[in-house]
Design a protein around this motif. Sequence first.
Motif, PDB file in Angstrom:
ATOM      1  N   ARG A  52       5.497  -0.019  -3.187  1.00 36.74           N
ATOM      2  CA  ARG A  52       5.158  -0.105  -4.596  1.00 36.74           C
ATOM      3  C   ARG A  52       6.351   0.261  -5.462  1.00 36.74           C
ATOM      4  NH1 ARG A  52      -0.638   1.500  -6.038  1.00 36.74           N
ATOM      5  NH2 ARG A  52       0.024   0.313  -7.852  1.00 36.74           N
ATOM      6  N   TRP A 101       2.167   8.715  -8.333  1.00 36.53           N
ATOM      7  CA  TRP A 101       2.271   8.369  -6.924  1.00 36.53           C
ATOM      8  C   TRP A 101       2.688   9.539  -6.056  1.00 36.53           C
ATOM      9  CZ3 TRP A 101       5.393   3.195  -7.476  1.00 36.53           C
ATOM     10  CH2 TRP A 101       4.499   2.201  -7.897  1.00 36.53           C
ATOM     11  N   HIS A 102       3.736  10.239  -6.502  1.00 44.47           N
ATOM     12  CA  HIS A 102       4.231  11.266  -5.594  1.00 44.47           C
ATOM     13  C   HIS A 102       3.247  12.417  -5.453  1.00 44.47           C
ATOM     14  CE1 HIS A 102       5.649  14.238  -8.641  1.00 44.47           C
ATOM     15  NE2 HIS A 102       5.663  13.164  -9.385  1.00 44.47           N
ATOM     16  N   GLN A 155      -2.649  -0.456 -14.201  1.00 52.69           N
ATOM     17  CA  GLN A 155      -2.728   0.492 -13.090  1.00 52.69           C
ATOM     18  C   GLN A 155      -1.344   0.852 -12.583  1.00 52.69           C
ATOM     19  OE1 GLN A 155      -5.454  -0.547 -10.000  1.00 52.69           O
ATOM     20  NE2 GLN A 155      -4.435   0.777  -8.515  1.00 52.69           N
ATOM     21  N   ASP A 156      -0.498  -0.170 -12.426  1.00 49.50           N
ATOM     22  CA  ASP A 156       0.853   0.105 -11.938  1.00 49.50           C
ATOM     23  C   ASP A 156       1.650   0.906 -12.945  1.00 49.50           C
ATOM     24  OD1 ASP A 156       0.925  -3.167 -10.561  1.00 49.50           O
ATOM     25  OD2 ASP A 156       0.613  -1.274  -9.531  1.00 49.50           O
ATOM     26  N   LEU A 209       1.365   9.625   5.163  1.00 48.41           N
ATOM     27  CA  LEU A 209       1.934   8.344   5.567  1.00 48.41           C
ATOM     28  C   LEU A 209       2.568   7.627   4.393  1.00 48.41           C
ATOM     29  CD1 LEU A 209      -0.425   6.341   7.950  1.00 48.41           C
ATOM     30  CD2 LEU A 209       2.028   6.631   8.157  1.00 48.41           C
ATOM     31  N   ARG A 210       2.658   8.309   3.279  1.00 49.52           N
ATOM     32  CA  ARG A 210       3.193   7.703   2.078  1.00 49.52           C
ATOM     33  C   ARG A 210       2.300   6.573   1.593  1.00 49.52           C
ATOM     34  NH1 ARG A 210       5.632  10.785  -0.360  1.00 49.52           N
ATOM     35  NH2 ARG A 210       7.706  10.037  -0.802  1.00 49.52           N
ATOM     36  N   LEU A 211       1.083   6.659   1.968  1.00 49.64           N
ATOM     37  CA  LEU A 211       0.116   5.666   1.513  1.00 49.64           C
ATOM     38  C   LEU A 211      -0.417   6.084   0.153  1.00 49.64           C
ATOM     39  CD1 LEU A 211      -1.040   3.384   3.321  1.00 49.64           C
ATOM     40  CD2 LEU A 211      -3.139   4.673   3.348  1.00 49.64           C
ATOM     41  N   ILE A 212      -0.628   5.094  -0.692  1.00 45.96           N
ATOM     42  CA  ILE A 212      -1.161   5.461  -2.003  1.00 45.96           C
ATOM     43  C   ILE A 212      -2.623   5.052  -2.078  1.00 45.96           C
ATOM     44  CG2 ILE A 212      -0.954   5.107  -4.466  1.00 45.96           C
ATOM     45  CD1 ILE A 212       1.930   4.677  -4.141  1.00 45.96           C
ATOM     46  N   TRP A 239       3.042   9.235 -19.294  1.00 44.00           N
ATOM     47  CA  TRP A 239       3.626  10.557 -19.378  1.00 44.00           C
ATOM     48  C   TRP A 239       2.566  11.640 -19.445  1.00 44.00           C
ATOM     49  CZ3 TRP A 239       8.128  10.935 -17.622  1.00 44.00           C
ATOM     50  CH2 TRP A 239       8.994   9.854 -17.734  1.00 44.00           C
ATOM     51  N   LYS A 253       0.779  -1.236   0.000  1.00 42.30           N
ATOM     52  CA  LYS A 253       0.000   0.000   0.000  1.00 42.30           C
ATOM     53  C   LYS A 253       0.808   1.282   0.000  1.00 42.30           C
ATOM     54  CE  LYS A 253      -4.169  -1.773   0.557  1.00 42.30           C
ATOM     55  NZ  LYS A 253      -4.847  -1.974  -0.692  1.00 42.30           N
ATOM     56  N   CYS A 254       2.059   1.205   0.414  1.00 43.26           N
ATOM     57  CA  CYS A 254       2.782   2.459   0.544  1.00 43.26           C
ATOM     58  C   CYS A 254       3.644   2.749  -0.665  1.00 43.26           C
ATOM     59  CB  CYS A 254       3.687   2.436   1.790  1.00 43.26           C
ATOM     60  SG  CYS A 254       2.757   2.487   3.298  1.00 43.26           S
ATOM     61  N   TYR A 255       3.998   3.997  -0.799  1.00 39.52           N
ATOM     62  CA  TYR A 255       4.846   4.457  -1.896  1.00 39.52           C
ATOM     63  C   TYR A 255       6.121   3.634  -1.977  1.00 39.52           C
ATOM     64  CZ  TYR A 255       7.295   7.906  -4.759  1.00 39.52           C
ATOM     65  OH  TYR A 255       7.962   8.536  -5.753  1.00 39.52           O
ATOM     66  N   GLU A 257      -5.778   6.811  -7.820  1.00 35.76           N
ATOM     67  CA  GLU A 257      -4.891   6.172  -8.793  1.00 35.76           C
ATOM     68  C   GLU A 257      -5.716   5.525  -9.897  1.00 35.76           C
ATOM     69  OE1 GLU A 257      -2.629   2.969  -7.202  1.00 35.76           O
ATOM     70  OE2 GLU A 257      -1.170   3.000  -8.827  1.00 35.76           O
ATOM     71  N   GLN A 265      -6.103   3.985  -3.344  1.00 32.07           N
ATOM     72  CA  GLN A 265      -6.480   3.252  -4.540  1.00 32.07           C
ATOM     73  C   GLN A 265      -7.320   4.081  -5.492  1.00 32.07           C
ATOM     74  OE1 GLN A 265      -6.351   0.009  -5.852  1.00 32.07           O
ATOM     75  NE2 GLN A 265      -4.748  -0.584  -4.438  1.00 32.07           N
ATOM     76  N   VAL A 290       2.340   4.928 -11.861  1.00 29.27           N
ATOM     77  CA  VAL A 290       3.658   5.173 -11.271  1.00 29.27           C
ATOM     78  C   VAL A 290       4.075   6.644 -11.272  1.00 29.27           C
ATOM     79  CG1 VAL A 290       5.489   5.032 -12.992  1.00 29.27           C
ATOM     80  CG2 VAL A 290       5.523   3.516 -11.046  1.00 29.27           C
ATOM     81  N   THR A 291       3.660   7.385 -12.284  1.00 28.55           N
ATOM     82  CA  THR A 291       4.093   8.778 -12.334  1.00 28.55           C
ATOM     83  C   THR A 291       3.278   9.683 -11.422  1.00 28.55           C
ATOM     84  OG1 THR A 291       2.696   8.971 -14.291  1.00 28.55           O
ATOM     85  CG2 THR A 291       5.063   8.831 -14.636  1.00 28.55           C
ATOM     86  N   GLU A 300      11.028  15.915 -12.227  1.00 27.85           N
ATOM     87  CA  GLU A 300      10.384  16.634 -11.129  1.00 27.85           C
ATOM     88  C   GLU A 300      10.607  18.138 -11.167  1.00 27.85           C
ATOM     89  OE1 GLU A 300      11.460  14.759  -7.469  1.00 27.85           O
ATOM     90  OE2 GLU A 300      10.521  12.872  -8.079  1.00 27.85           O
TER      91      GLU A 300
END
Lengths: 318, 504, 316
Positions: free
Chosen positions: A188, B359-360, B351-352, B366-369, B412, A183-185, B374, B371, B356-357, B328
């Motif tokens: 992943r 996520w940040h 999805q992955d 909490l650095r949780l992504i 992109w 689940k976390c950055y 996304e 769902q 990926v671009t 960035e």
Amino acid sequence: MKGRLRQINYRQAISDNRIFVFIVALFVIVQAINPGFITANNVKIIFQNLSIEGMVAIGMAMLIILGEIDLSVGAIMSVSCCVSIYLQPYGILPAILASIGIGTLAGFLNGALVVKSGVSSLPITLGTMGLMNGIVYVVTESQSVPGTNKSFLYVADTMIGGINLVIYLFIALVVVFEFVLQKCYFGRSIMAVGGNRFAAEYVGLRVDRVRVLVFTLTGLLSSIAGVMTAARYNIASGHIGEQTALAVITAVLIGGISLSGGEGSITKAFFGYLFIISLQNAMRLLKFPPDLSTIITGALLIVILAIDAVTIRRNQFK
Amino acid sequence: MLELKNISKEFPGVKALQDVSVTFHNGEVHTLLGENGAGKSTLIKVISGDYQPDGGEIRVDGGLVRFRNSREAIDHNIGYVHQEVQVIPESTVAENIILDQLKNFASRGFINWDKANAFTQQYLDMVELEVKPTDVVRKMTVAQKKLIQIARALALDASIIMLDEPTASLTESEAENLFKIIGRLKESGTVVIFVSHKLEEVLKISDRISVLRDGELVGTIENNNNVKKSDLVTMMVGREIVLDKFMGFLDVKKDEVVMEVQGYTLENNFEDISFRLHRGEILGFYGLVGSGRTELAKTILGVFRKDAGSIYIEGKEAHIPHMRTALEKYKIGYVSENRKEEGLILIADLQDNIGVTVWHRIASKLRLIPQKPEQDICREMVDKLAIKTTGIRQTVNHLSGGNQQKVSMAKWLAAQCDILIVDEPTVGVDVGAKEYIHQIVWDMAKKENKAVILISSDMPELIKLARRICVFREGRIVGEIDGLNDGVEKTYAEVSAVIGQYLA
Amino acid sequence: MRPLQFIRSQTQLVILVVVFLICAAVVPEFLNERTVLNILKTVATSGIVAIGLSVVVIGGNLDLSVGSVFSLMCVVSVKMQNTSPWLGLIVPIVLAVGVGALNGFLVTRFRLNSIIVTLGTMSVWAGAALLYSPTIMTVPGTFYEKISNSAFLGIPTYVYVFFAAAIVLQVVLFKTKFGRSLFFQGVNPEAAEIAGINKNRSTILSMVICSICVAIGAILQTSRVGSGYPISGVGLEFSALTAVLLGGVSIAGGKGSALRTVIGVLMLQVILTGMILMDIKHDWQSIVKGALILVALTLDAWQQRAAARNPGGLAA
């Protein structure tokens, strides 16, 4: 990654989750031969054995998903164990902290070496393994050195609700790391880097940082395992952790995680390791000679690899 | 003479070839045409022995043959020049050329180098390659390596030679020379099987053309003066496609220089490159494979460290030590020419790959992504680019080439870059998806006001989309064409003539 | 050849000489004839394993099971010798062919990473050795003692066997079709594949050669020492790999030679002997080996990276 397709490919699903099939099969078969297998007592024993080395398996799982490997995990465990035994006179807490610190540092060194040199992690960790093992042998003078502080043993022997503290710790670690992975950055990112390092680099993931961090975490986990080993057996020796790398790698692979990286979960590694320990337990119960046990673990690794190579998961034609 | 009768080949879930029958005559140049996935490469690999057909038979000069592997095909005098450059860099030219027939030069296991070198020289002369048999291949140019590959096939004295996209890395004059060699092979009665997607070239040298579509043979036609490119395309695609559609006018903000590069140099790759890029513009980089454009792009991104030069983004000097900075800080994205190795994570799902671009951007404290965000972004991209898939959870590996490329571009777009470098976006993409991708690139500049550098060796593609084209040759910009798509329609012939001049 | 060029091309030899001189300077006993003889004697048995391993590494693979196989061959050889001296010679070699072929088969048929595979087989053969002969066994005198005691010019015969083996392998690597193919394969497996080189056959052959070398090493060891332990090979894979890497064989494959490995073996043994003579505890050897592996790997990687940093599409 466990992807849920609209139409469920049954063959694929079974192949992905075959570890559960294996475990069920193992338990059923062994129980039939020796009913003493599935008893509360024996299960407890299995989990006791599982909980310490199992922590190392968590780290190895992350590493393999990342596309790397670490042969020195057993050595790190041994070093940490050694440090906590030798530092016992200075108090339990300092001893524990120092051990974990050193183990984590060792993991960090592995990561830094692999990333900076650009060499594959396999030969590098082979080298660090020899280095660290050597250090332990030198310090212990190839003897088994007992600890002096008996109260250290209490750390491992504490029971809560009849279950060993260490088991709780292990389960907690499994849950936490699985959560982070899925689940976390950070987690992943591990999957992405393992899937395709270049692509991950191009999208701006901090590939090098992730790699070093995973090696460091593995060092951390191995050192916790080392401390627990010291707590339980109160002995430092160069032989500790000798079989760990092999056992843990086999466990991760049997759990269904591919060596090429990019996919997997801590749960799978957990069940893989459960399988290995249960198998060893079963072999002991069935009075197999111990050397046969080694042969079987080695052969198991090869068989799993071969099966992996032949399964549908390998997309050969695209 | 090579006859293929009722050849079928199936892979799990895909019928690559169905009941394909083609006859290749001695002394003819027979071209295989088809989109990627049409079965062209499968058919070639069946002939070369890399694949074994599930059904049908192969006859050489009337006799039935079955190749269990590529070695057996080579032993039957079938030469195959692969699409990829395949040489062994650590070895000498001679070693590379006699590779398939080592046993002819070895007595009791030891190799007779004098004999080998003399033999090699013959073929080097034939392809007009000025290197010594004892030179090491590693330091040679891509074109030279390609010629070595061709020489190797010729050295087999094969009765059947297959050339897969042989002119991809050759200049006009080298390609001409190759055609002359092909002509000579024709005269000596060799069967020449040619694969290319450059329709002009196909029409120029083929005697007969066989078109494959979806694994079946659409037809084999004689190449007489009445065959036109559009006929071929219709056969390949199964429907009418308007080629080289006029895209409209690009509204380039001439006074907003988004990127300026001065004097970029990387030894052995490119030298003294300078250009300006404006907002809303599509700037084309044209050149043959190996002319340094990809290396330039990667150097701009920070993958390689430049030897000299400076770069300015939005007027300020930029330092890009690492790809992450490019993305960035300066919002530069790069759609790689090699999607399988650099652009996509093949074992992961859509999805992955697309997520990926972002996520940040969407990660919590909490650095949780989460769902949902996304998945929403991914679904949006799938719709926008019309990606054919069973869902965002499908593994990217199972998508067709065109759809894979769309996924590569989607991420992109999701990244919201201001500057995009798009490298060979339609290589290995079928004609239908190709049109779509062209539209995507166009819209990026026209509708979303981004600045795009389009690297391509497909002239029609560049002429269609770009506003300006820089022509690259051997690491330098040898010319620039301005004023395309700016209101005055120019013909393809005009523009390509100018480009041809620069490259002469 | 100018001095700098010479040093560049023969780095390993130069380093060996330097290391030797340093040890001689620190420990005077080093220049003693007995010391040198001892080095040669030890080197003979472990060195054969190393040159066998280097063949595998050149082909782009690795064989971690050499240690366990060595143990197994030791006990097999000794047990067979109790029946008949000739069996003690033949059986290990035949067995070695099987072991090597198995390794090779697993790697090629299933396209597995040789390191992981041999990690598995290492376990298997180690256990097998223990099961076959749980304790140390001794060799009856006669035939083998004669061999191990015979000497030519003061140097035992088996040392000559070692050098002969190295020369044979050197010729095989550089003059035969198999050898050249192995180099191609190590450096660029895809290109080799396309060239029609039978990679599978080369890989299996390289592993068989390695195992045979291990068997020969074991036979020499048991004749020299007069007994066989079921754990005599423990750690051997580590030493052998160190020697191979020190000898300039690239872990990535495609580079190296049997003679260079000999230099690597000598280098390692010189260092270890030096340590022993300096009274450094035995346990430090492992640390030194580990450090040497890391150093050798880093140097090798450095060289490879320098080449990769510049794609050089236009280099003419």
